[in-house]
Design an enzyme around this catalytic site. Structure first.
Site, PDB file in Angstrom:
ATOM      1  N   ARG A  12      -0.788   1.541 -26.518  1.00  0.00           N
ATOM      2  CA  ARG A  12       0.129   2.673 -26.557  1.00  0.00           C
ATOM      3  C   ARG A  12       1.386   2.220 -27.294  1.00  0.00           C
ATOM      4  O   ARG A  12       1.591   1.027 -27.496  1.00  0.00           O
ATOM      5  CB  ARG A  12       0.486   3.113 -25.133  1.00  0.00           C
ATOM      6  CG  ARG A  12      -0.684   3.742 -24.393  1.00  0.00           C
ATOM      7  CD  ARG A  12      -0.408   3.787 -22.899  1.00  0.00           C
ATOM      8  NE  ARG A  12       0.662   4.720 -22.562  1.00  0.00           N
ATOM      9  CZ  ARG A  12       1.439   4.595 -21.500  1.00  0.00           C
ATOM     10  NH1 ARG A  12       1.299   3.566 -20.681  1.00  0.00           N
ATOM     11  NH2 ARG A  12       2.368   5.485 -21.234  1.00  0.00           N
ATOM     12  N   SER A  14       4.637   2.482 -26.398  1.00  0.00           N
ATOM     13  CA  SER A  14       5.875   2.217 -25.646  1.00  0.00           C
ATOM     14  C   SER A  14       6.262   0.742 -25.824  1.00  0.00           C
ATOM     15  O   SER A  14       5.436  -0.096 -26.189  1.00  0.00           O
ATOM     16  CB  SER A  14       5.688   2.521 -24.162  1.00  0.00           C
ATOM     17  OG  SER A  14       4.902   1.505 -23.551  1.00  0.00           O
ATOM     18  N   LYS A  82      -2.868  -2.119 -13.341  1.00  0.00           N
ATOM     19  CA  LYS A  82      -2.720  -1.139 -12.251  1.00  0.00           C
ATOM     20  C   LYS A  82      -2.886   0.303 -12.735  1.00  0.00           C
ATOM     21  O   LYS A  82      -3.119   1.199 -11.943  1.00  0.00           O
ATOM     22  CB  LYS A  82      -1.394  -1.327 -11.514  1.00  0.00           C
ATOM     23  CG  LYS A  82      -0.153  -0.941 -12.281  1.00  0.00           C
ATOM     24  CD  LYS A  82       1.087  -1.157 -11.419  1.00  0.00           C
ATOM     25  CE  LYS A  82       2.375  -0.986 -12.177  1.00  0.00           C
ATOM     26  NZ  LYS A  82       2.616   0.364 -12.697  1.00  0.00           N
ATOM     27  N   ASP A  83      -2.770   0.515 -14.069  1.00  0.00           N
ATOM     28  CA  ASP A  83      -2.945   1.871 -14.614  1.00  0.00           C
ATOM     29  C   ASP A  83      -4.401   2.198 -14.930  1.00  0.00           C
ATOM     30  O   ASP A  83      -4.708   3.330 -15.305  1.00  0.00           O
ATOM     31  CB  ASP A  83      -2.151   2.017 -15.926  1.00  0.00           C
ATOM     32  CG  ASP A  83      -0.655   1.927 -15.705  1.00  0.00           C
ATOM     33  OD1 ASP A  83      -0.203   2.216 -14.573  1.00  0.00           O
ATOM     34  OD2 ASP A  83       0.071   1.568 -16.654  1.00  0.00           O
ATOM     35  N   ARG A 128       2.302   5.911  -3.798  1.00  0.00           N
ATOM     36  CA  ARG A 128       2.309   4.708  -2.952  1.00  0.00           C
ATOM     37  C   ARG A 128       3.745   4.292  -2.616  1.00  0.00           C
ATOM     38  O   ARG A 128       4.083   4.035  -1.457  1.00  0.00           O
ATOM     39  CB  ARG A 128       1.589   3.569  -3.697  1.00  0.00           C
ATOM     40  CG  ARG A 128       1.684   2.207  -3.017  1.00  0.00           C
ATOM     41  CD  ARG A 128       1.132   1.100  -3.915  1.00  0.00           C
ATOM     42  NE  ARG A 128       1.871   1.017  -5.184  1.00  0.00           N
ATOM     43  CZ  ARG A 128       3.021   0.362  -5.325  1.00  0.00           C
ATOM     44  NH1 ARG A 128       3.573  -0.292  -4.317  1.00  0.00           N
ATOM     45  NH2 ARG A 128       3.622   0.333  -6.499  1.00  0.00           N
ATOM     46  N   ARG A 146       9.146  10.147 -13.934  1.00  0.00           N
ATOM     47  CA  ARG A 146       8.019   9.770 -14.793  1.00  0.00           C
ATOM     48  C   ARG A 146       8.491   9.294 -16.156  1.00  0.00           C
ATOM     49  O   ARG A 146       9.662   9.375 -16.478  1.00  0.00           O
ATOM     50  CB  ARG A 146       7.063  10.961 -14.958  1.00  0.00           C
ATOM     51  CG  ARG A 146       6.533  11.422 -13.634  1.00  0.00           C
ATOM     52  CD  ARG A 146       5.300  12.258 -13.691  1.00  0.00           C
ATOM     53  NE  ARG A 146       4.917  12.626 -12.322  1.00  0.00           N
ATOM     54  CZ  ARG A 146       4.038  11.957 -11.603  1.00  0.00           C
ATOM     55  NH1 ARG A 146       3.438  10.900 -12.092  1.00  0.00           N
ATOM     56  NH2 ARG A 146       3.747  12.338 -10.374  1.00  0.00           N
ATOM     57  N   GLY A 147       7.538   8.812 -16.948  1.00  0.00           N
ATOM     58  CA  GLY A 147       7.865   8.316 -18.294  1.00  0.00           C
ATOM     59  C   GLY A 147       7.702   6.812 -18.356  1.00  0.00           C
ATOM     60  O   GLY A 147       7.447   6.160 -17.345  1.00  0.00           O
ATOM     61  N   THR A 151      12.469   5.135 -20.477  1.00  0.00           N
ATOM     62  CA  THR A 151      12.829   6.521 -20.141  1.00  0.00           C
ATOM     63  C   THR A 151      13.289   6.619 -18.697  1.00  0.00           C
ATOM     64  O   THR A 151      14.294   7.270 -18.386  1.00  0.00           O
ATOM     65  CB  THR A 151      11.592   7.440 -20.315  1.00  0.00           C
ATOM     66  OG1 THR A 151      11.031   7.209 -21.600  1.00  0.00           O
ATOM     67  CG2 THR A 151      11.959   8.897 -20.176  1.00  0.00           C
ATOM     68  N   ARG A 152      12.539   5.956 -17.799  1.00  0.00           N
ATOM     69  CA  ARG A 152      12.880   6.041 -16.369  1.00  0.00           C
ATOM     70  C   ARG A 152      14.231   5.393 -16.092  1.00  0.00           C
ATOM     71  O   ARG A 152      15.026   5.894 -15.305  1.00  0.00           O
ATOM     72  CB  ARG A 152      11.772   5.397 -15.524  1.00  0.00           C
ATOM     73  CG  ARG A 152      10.559   6.312 -15.373  1.00  0.00           C
ATOM     74  CD  ARG A 152       9.505   5.695 -14.487  1.00  0.00           C
ATOM     75  NE  ARG A 152       8.712   4.713 -15.196  1.00  0.00           N
ATOM     76  CZ  ARG A 152       8.198   3.612 -14.639  1.00  0.00           C
ATOM     77  NH1 ARG A 152       8.403   3.348 -13.364  1.00  0.00           N
ATOM     78  NH2 ARG A 152       7.471   2.786 -15.350  1.00  0.00           N
ATOM     79  N   CYS A 237      -9.903   9.567  -6.076  1.00  0.00           N
ATOM     80  CA  CYS A 237      -8.745  10.427  -5.832  1.00  0.00           C
ATOM     81  C   CYS A 237      -7.511   9.523  -5.734  1.00  0.00           C
ATOM     82  O   CYS A 237      -7.625   8.370  -5.359  1.00  0.00           O
ATOM     83  CB  CYS A 237      -8.968  11.199  -4.527  1.00  0.00           C
ATOM     84  SG  CYS A 237      -7.511  11.448  -3.533  1.00  0.00           S
TER      85      CYS A 237
END
Length: 307
Positions: A12, A14, A82-83, A128, A146-147, A151-152, A237
């Site tokens: 990505r 970022s 973790k993503d 979490r 988010r972001g 950004t966060r 989920c």
């Protein structure tokens, strides 16, 4: 080694994702491989012969790169582990896990921690983190954030929130960790937090062999236990689940938990197993939680997320 082949590393765009890709690139270059980095923006308009769900593609952060790999635009992809969904798309495999960095969550704050004693507002986009925060600070407010990390961090600076929760590893990697933070050592991290994973195509022996040289066995075992715990509990989920495995001498120590979204209910397990006996350890720990009320709790989480 096929000296003419260039390994195309998908990432990505970022700052953190690029840092991760460059780290992998340097390691492969040091081993004598030719590489190139291809940054892929999220595009929802890529046309495939098959619908996404048939390929088993679910992860919001990994989807674009999965498609780029399946379409042959990149050879490997680098992710924050973790993503990555516990079930990888058909044809894509986990090729290596790099040595893990800091696993902790941290609270980045505005220099004043008085709010911890009273009423406060903290920001996180993670169920979490939200659930564990509510469990410890039931009268606080949690707002969505988010972001990417840059950004966060900017949103936190521009807000009237008291603080926001981040993974320490992400901020450390791109030197964004401010002086005003505290380690949340009571918060159990996301499964595989602090680890980077490289995925490759199952039929690409050249890339699989190259990337396998970067694998860190101890991290691979610990993250596999944590992800097995997650997979057994979730069944596809999203839920407030924390998990952390650590190897000490010849033993693996594991702590895992499942919370209700409001943080009021908590199911936790702590176990130790010998290093040569870990294969089903994560699954067994999750099964124990499911028996102790986890099954009902997961049902109610799924119900409340539908609303």
């Amino acid at each position: 080694m096929d000296s003419n082949k260039t390994i195309r590393i998908g990432t990505r765009d970022s700052e953190l994702a690029l840092w991760q890709a460059h780290t992998v690139q340097k390691k492969l270059n040091d081993l004598g491989y030719k590489t190139e980095i291809i940054a892929v923006k999220s595009q929802g308009d890529i046309i495939l012969d098959k619908p996404l769900y048939e390929l088993g593609i679910t992860g919001i952060f990994t989807k674009t790169l999965d498609i780029a790999m399946i379409n042959g635009q990149v050879d490997i992809a680098v992710h924050s582990m973790k993503d990555v969904p516990t079930a990888l798309p058909i044809g894509i495999i986990q090729a290596a896990v790099l040595e893990r960095a800091n696993t902790l969550d941290i609270l980045v704050h505005k220099g004043n921690l008085d709010f911890l004693e009273g009423n406060g507002t903290i920001a996180t986009g993670s169920l979490r983190r939200q659930a564990q925060w509510f469990h410890k600070y039931p009268n606080h407010k949690v707002v969505d954030l988010r972001g990417n990390v840059n950004t966060r961090m900017q949103k936190l600076n521009d807000s009237d929130w008291n603080g926001a929760v981040f993974a320490a590893a992400g901020l450390e990697r791109i030197n964004l960790k401010p002086t005003d933070f505290i380690d949340l050592d009571w918060m159990i991290p996301a499964p595989a937090q602090g680890a980077m994973v490289i995925v490759a195509m199952q039929n690409d022996d050249f890339c699989k062999e190259a990337v396998a040289k970067l694998n860190h066995k101890e991290t691979e075992i610990c993250t596999q236990i944590e992800r097995q715990f997650l997979k057994t509990l979730e069944g596809g989920c999203t839920a407030p689940i924390g998990a952390l495995a650590k190897i000490n001498n010849n033993e693996i120590h594991f702590v895992g938990n499942l919370f209700s979204i409001d943080g009021k209910e908590k199911l936790e397990i702590e176990r130790t197993v010998s290093l040569d006996n870990w294969t089903d350890f994560g699954k067994n720990c999750a099964d124990e939680i499911l028996k102790k009320g986890g099954e009902e709790l997961m049902k109610s989480i799924k119900e409340s997320l539908k609303k």
